[in-house]
Design a protein around this motif. Structure first.
Motif, PDB file in Angstrom:
ATOM      1  N   LYS A 108     -75.107 -60.593 -47.009  1.00  0.00           N
ATOM      2  CA  LYS A 108     -75.498 -59.190 -47.135  1.00  0.00           C
ATOM      3  C   LYS A 108     -75.276 -58.460 -45.811  1.00  0.00           C
ATOM      4  N   GLY A 109     -75.438 -59.177 -44.708  1.00  0.00           N
ATOM      5  CA  GLY A 109     -75.245 -58.545 -43.408  1.00  0.00           C
ATOM      6  C   GLY A 109     -73.831 -58.034 -43.201  1.00  0.00           C
ATOM      7  N   THR A 110     -72.853 -58.758 -43.746  1.00  0.00           N
ATOM      8  CA  THR A 110     -71.460 -58.323 -43.614  1.00  0.00           C
ATOM      9  C   THR A 110     -71.240 -57.004 -44.330  1.00  0.00           C
ATOM     10  N   LEU A 111     -71.770 -56.904 -45.546  1.00  0.00           N
ATOM     11  CA  LEU A 111     -71.637 -55.652 -46.296  1.00  0.00           C
ATOM     12  C   LEU A 111     -72.419 -54.531 -45.619  1.00  0.00           C
ATOM     13  N   ASP A 112     -73.578 -54.866 -45.066  1.00  0.00           N
ATOM     14  CA  ASP A 112     -74.378 -53.854 -44.381  1.00  0.00           C
ATOM     15  C   ASP A 112     -73.615 -53.253 -43.204  1.00  0.00           C
ATOM     16  N   VAL A 113     -72.902 -54.100 -42.457  1.00  0.00           N
ATOM     17  CA  VAL A 113     -72.122 -53.619 -41.315  1.00  0.00           C
ATOM     18  C   VAL A 113     -71.058 -52.626 -41.768  1.00  0.00           C
ATOM     19  N   LEU A 114     -70.378 -52.952 -42.858  1.00  0.00           N
ATOM     20  CA  LEU A 114     -69.313 -52.083 -43.362  1.00  0.00           C
ATOM     21  C   LEU A 114     -69.875 -50.767 -43.889  1.00  0.00           C
ATOM     22  N   MET A 115     -71.060 -50.826 -44.476  1.00  0.00           N
ATOM     23  CA  MET A 115     -71.668 -49.601 -44.985  1.00  0.00           C
ATOM     24  C   MET A 115     -72.209 -48.735 -43.851  1.00  0.00           C
ATOM     25  N   GLU A 116     -72.761 -49.395 -42.834  1.00  0.00           N
ATOM     26  CA  GLU A 116     -73.246 -48.638 -41.682  1.00  0.00           C
ATOM     27  C   GLU A 116     -72.099 -47.950 -40.951  1.00  0.00           C
ATOM     28  N   ALA A 117     -70.923 -48.579 -40.980  1.00  0.00           N
ATOM     29  CA  ALA A 117     -69.745 -47.964 -40.369  1.00  0.00           C
ATOM     30  C   ALA A 117     -69.244 -46.777 -41.196  1.00  0.00           C
ATOM     31  N   GLY A 118     -69.715 -46.678 -42.436  1.00  0.00           N
ATOM     32  CA  GLY A 118     -69.314 -45.575 -43.302  1.00  0.00           C
ATOM     33  C   GLY A 118     -68.005 -45.811 -44.022  1.00  0.00           C
ATOM     34  N   TRP A 119     -67.546 -47.072 -44.073  1.00  0.00           N
ATOM     35  CA  TRP A 119     -66.249 -47.386 -44.662  1.00  0.00           C
ATOM     36  C   TRP A 119     -66.344 -47.931 -46.077  1.00  0.00           C
ATOM     37  N   VAL A 120     -67.516 -48.385 -46.478  1.00  0.00           N
ATOM     38  CA  VAL A 120     -67.706 -48.976 -47.800  1.00  0.00           C
ATOM     39  C   VAL A 120     -68.900 -48.304 -48.465  1.00  0.00           C
ATOM     40  N   ARG A 121     -68.821 -48.145 -49.773  1.00  0.00           N
ATOM     41  CA  ARG A 121     -69.908 -47.500 -50.523  1.00  0.00           C
ATOM     42  C   ARG A 121     -70.074 -48.184 -51.873  1.00  0.00           C
ATOM     43  N   PHE A 122     -71.238 -47.951 -52.487  1.00  0.00           N
ATOM     44  CA  PHE A 122     -71.451 -48.372 -53.855  1.00  0.00           C
ATOM     45  C   PHE A 122     -70.751 -47.367 -54.772  1.00  0.00           C
ATOM     46  N   ARG A 123     -69.941 -47.858 -55.699  1.00  0.00           N
ATOM     47  CA  ARG A 123     -69.211 -46.983 -56.626  1.00  0.00           C
ATOM     48  C   ARG A 123     -69.972 -46.782 -57.932  1.00  0.00           C
ATOM     49  N   GLY A 124     -70.323 -47.901 -58.575  1.00  0.00           N
ATOM     50  CA  GLY A 124     -70.970 -47.830 -59.875  1.00  0.00           C
ATOM     51  C   GLY A 124     -71.523 -49.190 -60.248  1.00  0.00           C
ATOM     52  N   ARG A 125     -71.702 -49.413 -61.542  1.00  0.00           N
ATOM     53  CA  ARG A 125     -72.190 -50.707 -62.024  1.00  0.00           C
ATOM     54  C   ARG A 125     -71.263 -51.180 -63.132  1.00  0.00           C
ATOM     55  N   ARG A 126     -70.850 -52.429 -63.045  1.00  0.00           N
ATOM     56  CA  ARG A 126     -69.924 -53.014 -64.003  1.00  0.00           C
ATOM     57  C   ARG A 126     -70.629 -53.243 -65.324  1.00  0.00           C
ATOM     58  N   ARG A 127     -69.934 -52.971 -66.410  1.00  0.00           N
ATOM     59  CA  ARG A 127     -70.498 -53.177 -67.757  1.00  0.00           C
ATOM     60  C   ARG A 127     -70.329 -54.629 -68.185  1.00  0.00           C
ATOM     61  N   THR A 128     -70.949 -55.491 -67.445  1.00  0.00           N
ATOM     62  CA  THR A 128     -70.949 -56.923 -67.737  1.00  0.00           C
ATOM     63  C   THR A 128     -72.377 -57.422 -67.581  1.00  0.00           C
ATOM     64  N   PRO A 129     -72.676 -58.630 -68.062  1.00  0.00           N
ATOM     65  CA  PRO A 129     -74.038 -59.165 -67.911  1.00  0.00           C
ATOM     66  C   PRO A 129     -74.512 -59.088 -66.460  1.00  0.00           C
ATOM     67  N   GLY A 130     -75.735 -58.611 -66.292  1.00  0.00           N
ATOM     68  CA  GLY A 130     -76.283 -58.449 -64.954  1.00  0.00           C
ATOM     69  C   GLY A 130     -75.934 -57.131 -64.317  1.00  0.00           C
ATOM     70  N   ARG A 131     -74.970 -56.391 -64.898  1.00  0.00           N
ATOM     71  CA  ARG A 131     -74.540 -55.088 -64.394  1.00  0.00           C
ATOM     72  C   ARG A 131     -74.393 -55.088 -62.867  1.00  0.00           C
ATOM     73  N   PRO A 132     -73.492 -55.934 -62.330  1.00  0.00           N
ATOM     74  CA  PRO A 132     -73.319 -55.987 -60.876  1.00  0.00           C
ATOM     75  C   PRO A 132     -72.788 -54.669 -60.318  1.00  0.00           C
ATOM     76  N   VAL A 133     -73.177 -54.395 -59.081  1.00  0.00           N
ATOM     77  CA  VAL A 133     -72.736 -53.172 -58.409  1.00  0.00           C
ATOM     78  C   VAL A 133     -71.284 -53.323 -57.971  1.00  0.00           C
ATOM     79  N   THR A 134     -70.509 -52.277 -58.157  1.00  0.00           N
ATOM     80  CA  THR A 134     -69.120 -52.280 -57.699  1.00  0.00           C
ATOM     81  C   THR A 134     -69.017 -51.569 -56.354  1.00  0.00           C
ATOM     82  N   LEU A 135     -68.079 -52.018 -55.551  1.00  0.00           N
ATOM     83  CA  LEU A 135     -67.893 -51.487 -54.201  1.00  0.00           C
ATOM     84  C   LEU A 135     -66.520 -50.847 -54.058  1.00  0.00           C
ATOM     85  N   GLY A 136     -66.440 -49.871 -53.183  1.00  0.00           N
ATOM     86  CA  GLY A 136     -65.172 -49.213 -52.890  1.00  0.00           C
ATOM     87  C   GLY A 136     -65.203 -48.643 -51.492  1.00  0.00           C
ATOM     88  N   THR A 137     -64.063 -48.157 -51.023  1.00  0.00           N
ATOM     89  CA  THR A 137     -63.986 -47.570 -49.692  1.00  0.00           C
ATOM     90  C   THR A 137     -64.327 -46.082 -49.747  1.00  0.00           C
TER      91      THR A 137
END
Length: 245
Positions: free
Chosen positions: A143-172
């Motif tokens: 999680k720390g790796t993703l946190d670093v990228l989000m704090e840099a402002g380069w990665v964001r949460f896009r949406g939620r996948r329509r699959t079991p568990g509805r995982p969060v999708t990521l994008g730039t």
């Protein structure tokens, strides 16, 4: 007899000067004025300026994209260039002059190899989930790796996948494009260039294919938009809708 003729000549010149400018000359004048306004708007902003924002401040009917392209050509070869970032525009130091203004003591901390790998995978495979990133890398992603990228402002949460568990999708983000000098995601380098730059390590499977990233922020067919409840669950909003500081 000569004097009246001279007087007639100057009177004719005066009358001619009062005539309206030819259509072409007037068109050029309006175009140059639009360029000056657009230039001022981008120069005054610390962030990339959207074409919609610029268009709202130009005369109705102005071809904003054509104005910006001409302005971009005018700045080509200068110490400062006008760059397109998606549908936004910004002035940036010419890439070949970065050495002249960079100071070692103020350089941003470099990303770890793991963060660079994750960033590259997100850029090329978006929308992508954390589990899919781990499948590609062959190792777990902290999680720390993703946190670093989000704090840099380069990665964001896009949406939620329509699959079991509805995982969060990521994008730039647009800041990602701006930082790396890309007009759009389609300008990303190829696989071999990424390997040569050290963005992909030997853990990447040799038969991996780099997909062509989507070129817009529209949700994919298998994505649902992020809701307020999702933001609270992800820790981006406190219960009740207040932004988490």
């Amino acid at each position: 007899m000569g004097e009246p003729q001279d007087q007639d000549f100057f009177e004719a010149e005066a009358e001619a000067s009062d005539e309206p400018a030819p259509p072409r000359a007037e068109s050029l004048r309006l175009e140059n004025e639009a360029m000056r306004i657009a230039e001022a708007l981008v120069f005054a902003s610390a962030e990339p300026v959207s074409e919609n924002f610029i268009g709202d401040r130009l005369p109705r009917g102005t071809d904003v994209r054509a104005i910006m392209k001409r302005l971009k050509d005018d700045y080509a070869g200068r110490g400062v260039n006008l760059l397109q970032v998606d549908d936004h525009w910004a002035f940036r130091t010419a890439a070949d002059l970065s050495f002249a203004i960079r100071r070692d003591d103020t350089e941003a901390k470099k990303l770890s190899r793991a963060a660079l790998e994750v960033l590259a995978i997100i850029a090329y495979h978006q929308p992508v989930t954390r589990a899919e990133i781990e499948d590609i890398r062959g190792v777990q992603t902290s999680k720390g790796t993703l946190d670093v990228l989000m704090e840099a402002g380069w990665v964001r949460f896009r949406g939620r996948r329509r699959t079991p568990g509805r995982p969060v999708t990521l994008g730039t983000t647009r800041d990602f494009l701006d930082h790396f000098g890309l007009e759009e995601l389609r300008d990303l380098p190829g696989l071999e260039e990424l390997k040569g730059a050290g963005l992909l390590s030997g853990r990447i499977p040799p038969n991996i294919s780099v997909p062509l990233p989507i070129g817009n922020d529209d949700l994919a067919e298998d994505e649902d938009p992020i809701t307020q409840l999702d933001l609270e669950e992800l820790g981006l909003l406190t219960p009740g809708g207040e932004a988490d500081e």
